[in-house]
Design an enzyme around this catalytic site. Sequence first.
Site, PDB file in Angstrom:
ATOM      1  N   SER A 121       0.742  -1.423   0.417  1.00  0.00           N
ATOM      2  CA  SER A 121       0.330  -0.441   0.134  1.00  0.00           C
ATOM      3  C   SER A 121       0.639   1.503  -0.059  1.00  0.00           C
ATOM      4  CB  SER A 121      -1.407   0.198   1.520  1.00  0.00           C
ATOM      5  OG  SER A 121      -0.444  -0.194   2.226  1.00  0.00           O
TER       6      SER A 121
ATOM      7  N   HIS B 201      -5.313  -3.428  -1.398  1.00  0.00           N
ATOM      8  CA  HIS B 201      -5.609  -2.770  -2.507  1.00  0.00           C
ATOM      9  C   HIS B 201      -4.763  -2.967  -3.613  1.00  0.00           C
ATOM     10  CE1 HIS B 201      -4.673   0.533   0.607  1.00  0.00           C
ATOM     11  NE2 HIS B 201      -4.101  -0.326   1.136  1.00  0.00           N
TER      12      HIS B 201
ATOM     13  N   LYS C 177     -12.039   0.227   0.059  1.00  0.00           N
ATOM     14  CA  LYS C 177     -11.228   1.006  -1.070  1.00  0.00           C
ATOM     15  C   LYS C 177     -11.754   1.327  -2.043  1.00  0.00           C
ATOM     16  CE  LYS C 177      -7.941  -0.498   2.200  1.00  0.00           C
ATOM     17  NZ  LYS C 177      -7.894   0.675   3.499  1.00  0.00           N
TER      18      LYS C 177
HETATM   19  C1  LIG Z   1      -2.666  -3.420   3.467  1.00  0.00           C
HETATM   20  C2  LIG Z   1      -3.187  -3.798   3.969  1.00  0.00           C
HETATM   21  N1  LIG Z   1      -4.620  -4.108   5.005  1.00  0.00           N
HETATM   22  C3  LIG Z   1      -5.666  -4.115   5.965  1.00  0.00           C
HETATM   23  C4  LIG Z   1      -5.966  -2.707   6.205  1.00  0.00           C
HETATM   24  C5  LIG Z   1      -7.086  -2.517   6.540  1.00  0.00           C
HETATM   25  O1  LIG Z   1      -8.110  -2.471   6.492  1.00  0.00           O
HETATM   26  P1  LIG Z   1      -9.479  -1.263   7.003  1.00  0.00           P
HETATM   27  O2  LIG Z   1      -9.391  -0.034   6.410  1.00  0.00           O
HETATM   28  O3  LIG Z   1     -10.551  -2.291   5.919  1.00  0.00           O
HETATM   29  O4  LIG Z   1      -9.229  -1.722   8.159  1.00  0.00           O
HETATM   30  C6  LIG Z   1      -5.490  -1.843   5.372  1.00  0.00           C
HETATM   31  C7  LIG Z   1      -5.573  -0.433   5.470  1.00  0.00           C
HETATM   32  O5  LIG Z   1      -5.090   0.556   4.916  1.00  0.00           O
HETATM   33  C8  LIG Z   1      -3.745  -2.275   4.486  1.00  0.00           C
HETATM   34  O6  LIG Z   1      -3.967  -1.218   3.465  1.00  0.00           O
END
Ligand SMILES: Cc1ncc(COP(=O)(O)O)c(C=O)c1O
Length: 390
Positions: free
Chosen positions: A177, A205, A236
Amino acid sequence: MRTFGEELADLRGQGLFRRMRRVEGSQGGRITLDGREALLLCSNNYLGLAGHPLLKQAAIRAVEQYGAGSGSARLVSGNMELHEALESRLAAFKESEAALLFNSGYAANIGIIPAVVGKEDVIFSDQFNHASIVDGARLSRATIVRYPHNDMAALRQLMVAHPAKGRRLIVTEGVFSMDGDMAPLTDIVAIKREFGAILMVDDAHGAGVLGANGRGTAELCGVKADIDLQIGTLGKALGSFGAYVATSRELVEYLVNRARSFIFSTSLPPAVLAASLSAIDLVDSPEGAALREKLAAHGRRFRATLKDADFETTGSAPHIVPIFVGEAESAMEFTRRLLEEGLFIQGIRPPTVPAGRCRLRCTLMATHTERELEGAVEVIIKVGKGLGII
Ligand SMILES: Cc1ncc(COP(=O)(O)O)c(C=O)c1O
């Protein structure tokens, strides 16, 4: 004992103090931020679905039919029809046997990892994995072995060096990300097979954006069937909220019994479930394919122009283009000056990224226009030169 105020003062002194800004209206390519108009280049609403009329209508209809809340955890007062419909739709979309919803990507990772591994087990985790994976791994009490980012020779060596009495779990993001690069899933799958490990890919992502049908990084790499647990988020590219794991029926049953963030938390509400269903239909439609194509073209041009201007950037994902600037103060000054010019690109600092590798994480949306992005790049170059970054 130090006071909270003293600790906050330290954060300010180190350029690491964070505050939230106010956005008026809905999340789109252009927003009103703290009272002034800005082009938004740091949202994960990659396809622009958060404000799509079909998602809004679906949410409104669901509230009228099913109400505002789900009332409790699903093991307590039961599934709503929409939970089951969304899980079936997600399993079909990801071509997995089954899927299970979680209340967020964070909740998925801190619930699933400690459910599948424990004290006797070893987790092999990419050094750039998201905080929710790091926290899930810590909660599990398994031995944690961090491997250098995307370094397959190192992963293999570490697998040899760390046999486990119990299970071995390899966990990686699909698209990283903060770096905009992708995990070499074909190689990871080969290592997983060689060592009989379990493979979990957090494609927060990638889902919705990558692959011919938007099914994510695994589709792009042609390895869907080899991933034991595919995590995706609904908040997202899908423009809604929540998360899911696509996996086997057996593992879904297991997680329903073992994943604490699933068991002990009120489930997603009807509006969110209906908007998510509508988002998957859109991602799976010709409109979704057109949005992905537009995003890919935006990404190619944006990244290439920044590289030509001598900015340091990494990766090849269409929607995440980091600009490396070094220290936290430089990143925040860059963000501040860009905002004065009408561009909102958040500076990313420790602990999200390593010290000295602070960056502006530019994220593109399919609903940005070419003209908007060309103008944005001109401003980034002008401000970057003014600050001596290029
Ligand atoms: C790779 C990754 N996993 C999990 C999450 C967490 O997801 P959520 O925003 O739905 O809690 C994010 C959030 O930015 C992320 O980038």
